[in-house]
Design a protein around this motif. Structure first.
Motif, PDB file in Angstrom:
ATOM      1  N   THR A 222       0.829  -1.205   0.000  1.00 11.06           N
ATOM      2  CA  THR A 222       0.000   0.000   0.000  1.00 11.06           C
ATOM      3  C   THR A 222       0.862   1.253   0.000  1.00 11.06           C
ATOM      4  O   THR A 222       0.602   2.192  -0.753  1.00 11.06           O
ATOM      5  CB  THR A 222      -0.926   0.007   1.227  1.00 11.06           C
ATOM      6  N   LEU A 223       1.888   1.279   0.822  1.00  9.22           N
ATOM      7  CA  LEU A 223       2.720   2.471   0.921  1.00  9.22           C
ATOM      8  C   LEU A 223       3.585   2.693  -0.314  1.00  9.22           C
ATOM      9  O   LEU A 223       3.810   3.825  -0.720  1.00  9.22           O
ATOM     10  CB  LEU A 223       3.610   2.384   2.163  1.00  9.22           C
TER      11      LEU A 223
ATOM     12  N   GLN B 272       0.534   5.203  -4.016  1.00 15.60           N
ATOM     13  CA  GLN B 272       0.801   6.556  -3.561  1.00 15.60           C
ATOM     14  C   GLN B 272      -0.054   7.588  -4.307  1.00 15.60           C
ATOM     15  O   GLN B 272       0.351   8.723  -4.498  1.00 15.60           O
ATOM     16  CB  GLN B 272       2.286   6.887  -3.704  1.00 15.60           C
ATOM     17  N   GLU B 273      -1.220   7.168  -4.735  1.00 12.99           N
ATOM     18  CA  GLU B 273      -2.180   8.119  -5.278  1.00 12.99           C
ATOM     19  C   GLU B 273      -2.544   9.077  -4.154  1.00 12.99           C
ATOM     20  O   GLU B 273      -2.534   8.705  -2.979  1.00 12.99           O
ATOM     21  CB  GLU B 273      -3.425   7.398  -5.785  1.00 12.99           C
ATOM     22  N   PRO B 274      -2.884  10.310  -4.458  1.00  9.39           N
ATOM     23  CA  PRO B 274      -3.177  11.282  -3.408  1.00  9.39           C
ATOM     24  C   PRO B 274      -4.249  10.823  -2.424  1.00  9.39           C
ATOM     25  O   PRO B 274      -4.105  11.010  -1.219  1.00  9.39           O
ATOM     26  CB  PRO B 274      -3.627  12.517  -4.178  1.00  9.39           C
TER      27      PRO B 274
ATOM     28  N   HIS C 211      -2.759   8.132  -0.267  1.00 16.14           N
ATOM     29  CA  HIS C 211      -1.734   8.738   0.580  1.00 16.14           C
ATOM     30  C   HIS C 211      -2.370   9.518   1.726  1.00 16.14           C
ATOM     31  O   HIS C 211      -1.961   9.394   2.881  1.00 16.14           O
ATOM     32  CB  HIS C 211      -0.836   9.651  -0.246  1.00 16.14           C
ATOM     33  N   ASP C 212      -3.386  10.308   1.420  1.00 16.62           N
ATOM     34  CA  ASP C 212      -4.065  11.087   2.462  1.00 16.62           C
ATOM     35  C   ASP C 212      -4.751  10.181   3.470  1.00 16.62           C
ATOM     36  O   ASP C 212      -4.735  10.452   4.675  1.00 16.62           O
ATOM     37  CB  ASP C 212      -5.080  12.042   1.840  1.00 16.62           C
TER      38      ASP C 212
ATOM     39  N   MET D 281      -3.851   7.106   4.329  1.00 17.78           N
ATOM     40  CA  MET D 281      -2.829   6.510   5.188  1.00 17.78           C
ATOM     41  C   MET D 281      -2.260   7.541   6.153  1.00 17.78           C
ATOM     42  O   MET D 281      -1.982   7.248   7.311  1.00 17.78           O
ATOM     43  CB  MET D 281      -1.698   5.897   4.345  1.00 17.78           C
ATOM     44  N   HIS D 282      -2.094   8.775   5.674  1.00 19.05           N
ATOM     45  CA  HIS D 282      -1.586   9.850   6.513  1.00 19.05           C
ATOM     46  C   HIS D 282      -2.533  10.090   7.684  1.00 19.05           C
ATOM     47  O   HIS D 282      -2.114  10.178   8.840  1.00 19.05           O
ATOM     48  CB  HIS D 282      -1.426  11.122   5.669  1.00 19.05           C
TER      49      HIS D 282
END
Length: 61
Positions: free
Chosen positions: A36-37, A41-43, A46-47, A49-50
């Protein structure tokens, strides 16, 4: 936990207490997170996961 416990002590303890199925499940989970990481890394991913890291109490910046 004793004051002189080391990483190798913890690994040895895990070897004696975890079953092969539990170890395989842990490795599969870690591989899924890594995939996944690294590859998603699509926005939006990524958001998500962040935000998850912050909700889990992990400081990432």
């Amino acid at each position: 936990m004793t004051t002189n416990e080391t990483v190798s002590t913890r690994i040895e303890t895990a070897r004696t207490q975890l079953t092969a199925t539990q170890i395989a499940a842990g490795l599969l989970f870690a591989a899924g997170i890594a995939f996944t990481l690294v590859f998603l890394q699509e926005p939006l991913a990524h958001d998500a996961m962040h935000n998850f890291r912050h909700a889990a109490g992990i400081a990432c910046h």
